[in-house]
Design a protein around this motif. Structure first.
Motif, PDB file in Angstrom:
ATOM      1  N   THR A  55       0.830  -1.207   0.000  1.00  8.03           N
ATOM      2  CA  THR A  55       0.000   0.000   0.000  1.00  8.03           C
ATOM      3  C   THR A  55       0.863   1.254   0.000  1.00  8.03           C
ATOM      4  O   THR A  55       0.626   2.198  -0.768  1.00  8.03           O
ATOM      5  CB  THR A  55      -0.927   0.009   1.227  1.00  8.03           C
ATOM      6  OG1 THR A  55      -1.789  -1.130   1.171  1.00  8.03           O
ATOM      7  CG2 THR A  55      -1.760   1.276   1.279  1.00  8.03           C
ATOM      8  N   MET A  56       1.896   1.255   0.837  1.00  7.98           N
ATOM      9  CA  MET A  56       2.759   2.431   0.916  1.00  7.98           C
ATOM     10  C   MET A  56       3.660   2.553  -0.309  1.00  7.98           C
ATOM     11  O   MET A  56       4.067   3.659  -0.680  1.00  7.98           O
ATOM     12  CB  MET A  56       3.595   2.387   2.198  1.00  7.98           C
ATOM     13  CG  MET A  56       2.761   2.449   3.477  1.00  7.98           C
ATOM     14  SD  MET A  56       1.452   3.714   3.435  1.00  7.98           S
ATOM     15  CE  MET A  56       2.393   5.209   3.189  1.00  7.98           C
ATOM     16  N   GLN A  57       3.967   1.425  -0.943  1.00  3.53           N
ATOM     17  CA  GLN A  57       4.745   1.483  -2.179  1.00  3.53           C
ATOM     18  C   GLN A  57       3.925   2.147  -3.290  1.00  3.53           C
ATOM     19  O   GLN A  57       4.445   2.965  -4.059  1.00  3.53           O
ATOM     20  CB  GLN A  57       5.165   0.075  -2.599  1.00  3.53           C
ATOM     21  CG  GLN A  57       6.140   0.022  -3.757  1.00  3.53           C
ATOM     22  CD  GLN A  57       7.510   0.575  -3.396  1.00  3.53           C
ATOM     23  OE1 GLN A  57       7.886   0.603  -2.230  1.00  3.53           O
ATOM     24  NE2 GLN A  57       8.255   1.020  -4.394  1.00  3.53           N
ATOM     25  N   LEU A  58       2.643   1.811  -3.362  1.00  2.72           N
ATOM     26  CA  LEU A  58       1.771   2.471  -4.338  1.00  2.72           C
ATOM     27  C   LEU A  58       1.692   3.972  -4.065  1.00  2.72           C
ATOM     28  O   LEU A  58       1.744   4.793  -4.989  1.00  2.72           O
ATOM     29  CB  LEU A  58       0.368   1.855  -4.277  1.00  2.72           C
ATOM     30  CG  LEU A  58       0.204   0.437  -4.834  1.00  2.72           C
ATOM     31  CD1 LEU A  58      -1.215  -0.056  -4.591  1.00  2.72           C
ATOM     32  CD2 LEU A  58       0.536   0.397  -6.327  1.00  2.72           C
ATOM     33  N   ALA A  59       1.570   4.326  -2.783  1.00  2.00           N
ATOM     34  CA  ALA A  59       1.505   5.741  -2.416  1.00  2.00           C
ATOM     35  C   ALA A  59       2.796   6.462  -2.803  1.00  2.00           C
ATOM     36  O   ALA A  59       2.770   7.617  -3.241  1.00  2.00           O
ATOM     37  CB  ALA A  59       1.253   5.875  -0.915  1.00  2.00           C
ATOM     38  N   ARG A  60       3.906   5.770  -2.664  1.00  2.00           N
ATOM     39  CA  ARG A  60       5.188   6.372  -3.045  1.00  2.00           C
ATOM     40  C   ARG A  60       5.239   6.630  -4.550  1.00  2.00           C
ATOM     41  O   ARG A  60       5.735   7.666  -5.000  1.00  2.00           O
ATOM     42  CB  ARG A  60       6.326   5.445  -2.627  1.00  2.00           C
ATOM     43  CG  ARG A  60       7.708   5.976  -2.965  1.00  2.00           C
ATOM     44  CD  ARG A  60       8.764   4.920  -2.732  1.00  2.00           C
ATOM     45  NE  ARG A  60      10.086   5.410  -3.073  1.00  2.00           N
ATOM     46  CZ  ARG A  60      11.150   4.634  -3.201  1.00  2.00           C
ATOM     47  NH1 ARG A  60      11.046   3.337  -3.008  1.00  2.00           N
ATOM     48  NH2 ARG A  60      12.317   5.149  -3.515  1.00  2.00           N
ATOM     49  N   TRP A  61       4.754   5.689  -5.343  1.00  2.00           N
ATOM     50  CA  TRP A  61       4.745   5.877  -6.794  1.00  2.00           C
ATOM     51  C   TRP A  61       3.908   7.096  -7.195  1.00  2.00           C
ATOM     52  O   TRP A  61       4.267   7.835  -8.102  1.00  2.00           O
ATOM     53  CB  TRP A  61       4.191   4.627  -7.480  1.00  2.00           C
ATOM     54  CG  TRP A  61       5.104   3.443  -7.429  1.00  2.00           C
ATOM     55  CD1 TRP A  61       6.453   3.443  -7.191  1.00  2.00           C
ATOM     56  CD2 TRP A  61       4.735   2.072  -7.612  1.00  2.00           C
ATOM     57  NE1 TRP A  61       6.948   2.169  -7.205  1.00  2.00           N
ATOM     58  CE2 TRP A  61       5.925   1.296  -7.470  1.00  2.00           C
ATOM     59  CE3 TRP A  61       3.535   1.414  -7.872  1.00  2.00           C
ATOM     60  CZ2 TRP A  61       5.923  -0.094  -7.590  1.00  2.00           C
ATOM     61  CZ3 TRP A  61       3.540   0.030  -7.995  1.00  2.00           C
ATOM     62  CH2 TRP A  61       4.719  -0.715  -7.858  1.00  2.00           C
ATOM     63  N   PHE A  62       2.791   7.296  -6.514  1.00  2.69           N
ATOM     64  CA  PHE A  62       1.874   8.372  -6.885  1.00  2.69           C
ATOM     65  C   PHE A  62       2.285   9.734  -6.323  1.00  2.69           C
ATOM     66  O   PHE A  62       1.981  10.765  -6.925  1.00  2.69           O
ATOM     67  CB  PHE A  62       0.455   8.037  -6.414  1.00  2.69           C
ATOM     68  CG  PHE A  62      -0.261   7.064  -7.309  1.00  2.69           C
ATOM     69  CD1 PHE A  62      -0.732   7.447  -8.554  1.00  2.69           C
ATOM     70  CD2 PHE A  62      -0.451   5.750  -6.909  1.00  2.69           C
ATOM     71  CE1 PHE A  62      -1.382   6.549  -9.385  1.00  2.69           C
ATOM     72  CE2 PHE A  62      -1.102   4.842  -7.734  1.00  2.69           C
ATOM     73  CZ  PHE A  62      -1.568   5.238  -8.976  1.00  2.69           C
ATOM     74  N   THR A  63       2.953   9.752  -5.168  1.00  5.17           N
ATOM     75  CA  THR A  63       3.208  11.029  -4.488  1.00  5.17           C
ATOM     76  C   THR A  63       4.679  11.396  -4.354  1.00  5.17           C
ATOM     77  O   THR A  63       5.004  12.559  -4.096  1.00  5.17           O
ATOM     78  CB  THR A  63       2.608  11.004  -3.066  1.00  5.17           C
ATOM     79  OG1 THR A  63       3.307  10.022  -2.276  1.00  5.17           O
ATOM     80  CG2 THR A  63       1.123  10.682  -3.103  1.00  5.17           C
ATOM     81  N   GLY A  64       5.583  10.427  -4.482  1.00  4.71           N
ATOM     82  CA  GLY A  64       6.998  10.709  -4.243  1.00  4.71           C
ATOM     83  C   GLY A  64       7.349  10.796  -2.774  1.00  4.71           C
ATOM     84  O   GLY A  64       8.450  11.222  -2.416  1.00  4.71           O
ATOM     85  N   ILE A  65       6.421  10.389  -1.906  1.00  6.08           N
ATOM     86  CA  ILE A  65       6.632  10.429  -0.456  1.00  6.08           C
ATOM     87  C   ILE A  65       6.728   8.997   0.056  1.00  6.08           C
ATOM     88  O   ILE A  65       5.854   8.171  -0.227  1.00  6.08           O
ATOM     89  CB  ILE A  65       5.476  11.162   0.253  1.00  6.08           C
ATOM     90  CG1 ILE A  65       5.361  12.596  -0.264  1.00  6.08           C
ATOM     91  CG2 ILE A  65       5.666  11.146   1.767  1.00  6.08           C
ATOM     92  CD1 ILE A  65       4.090  13.300   0.169  1.00  6.08           C
TER      93      ILE A  65
END
Length: 247
Positions: A55-65
């Protein structure tokens, strides 16, 4: 839902470019990554570790965070701009904290005895109402206490006292006036007046001393020149007197 609306309102209070609630919901990376984090952290606590990390890996792809799902983050956390922020596994963040882009909450020497560091506190603790400027690196199991300010591009490796502003590499206190009111917002964590920097004061003091010594040396040189001039003008008179005496 009420907590989510409260977070959106808190972002508007800290970011003049935030726009309306609709824009905040769809156009603000901090909102997106925190929604993912709330889900990812819950999955982590339920021991669904792979799903939490995914889940956090997907968030990283979308936000750079990049936020580890095991990190503990309080209410109304806001990452302005967002890109490049890294928050480690054992990091703890309090309420009403503001980060800018490029901030890292990392460990010290993570590659040394990695197995021995597992299950240990190795990332910073950020207390309530802290502001961390762009590019700041806060490293190790240290504490940045309430209402502290960390200036842009600082490297913090020691505890920061409550209400203190620190900047530099390594970070040092630059303001004798402590921030005690959580409503005092300091963008990018950097004070607008750095005249109270202890090193700046010391350098200015040394320059003043050098200027005083230079003036004193010039006075001594002038006096020495006048003395030599008087001595040279006195010697011919003495010679002429001695010659007349002989006659």
């Amino acid at each position: 839902m009420r907590g989510f609306i409260d977070e959106l309102r808190s972002i508007r209070e800290r970011d003049p470019a935030a726009g309306g609630l609709l824009g905040l919901m769809f156009l603000t990376p901090s909102v997106h990554v925190m929604l993912a984090y709330r889900l990812g952290h819950r999955l982590w606590r339920w021991r669904m570790r792979f799903l939490a990390r995914f889940t956090m890996q997907l968030a990283r792809w979308f936000t750079g965070i990049e936020i580890h799902p095991a990190a503990r983050i309080g209410k109304r956390f806001f990452i302005d701009h967002g890109m490049g922020v890294v928050i480690g596994e054992t990091a703890v963040i309090g309420d009403d904290v503001t980060f800018y882009h490029g901030v890292t909450l990392g460990g010290l020497l993570p590659s040394v005895d990695s197995d021995g560091q597992r299950q240990k506190k190795r990332h910073p603790t950020i207390r309530n109402n802290v502001i961390v400027g762009a590019g700041a690196q806060i490293l190790g199991a240290i504490t940045v206490n309430e209402c502290a300010r960390v200036g842009a591009n600082s490297v913090v490796v020691k505890d920061v006292p409550q209400g203190t502003t620190v900047t530099g590499i390594p970070a040092r206190p630059v303001s004798a006036r402590r921030v005690t009111d959580e409503t005092t917002f300091q963008p990018y964590g950097t004070p607008s007046d750095l005249s109270s920097d202890a090193r700046d004061k010391a350098i200015k003091g040394l320059l003043r001393e050098v200027d005083i010594l230079h003036n004193k040396l010039k006075m001594l040189e002038d006096l020495q020149g006048e003395a030599k001039q008087s001595e040279s003008s006195f010697q011919p008179e003495a010679t002429s007197l001695s010659a007349s005496d002989r006659n």
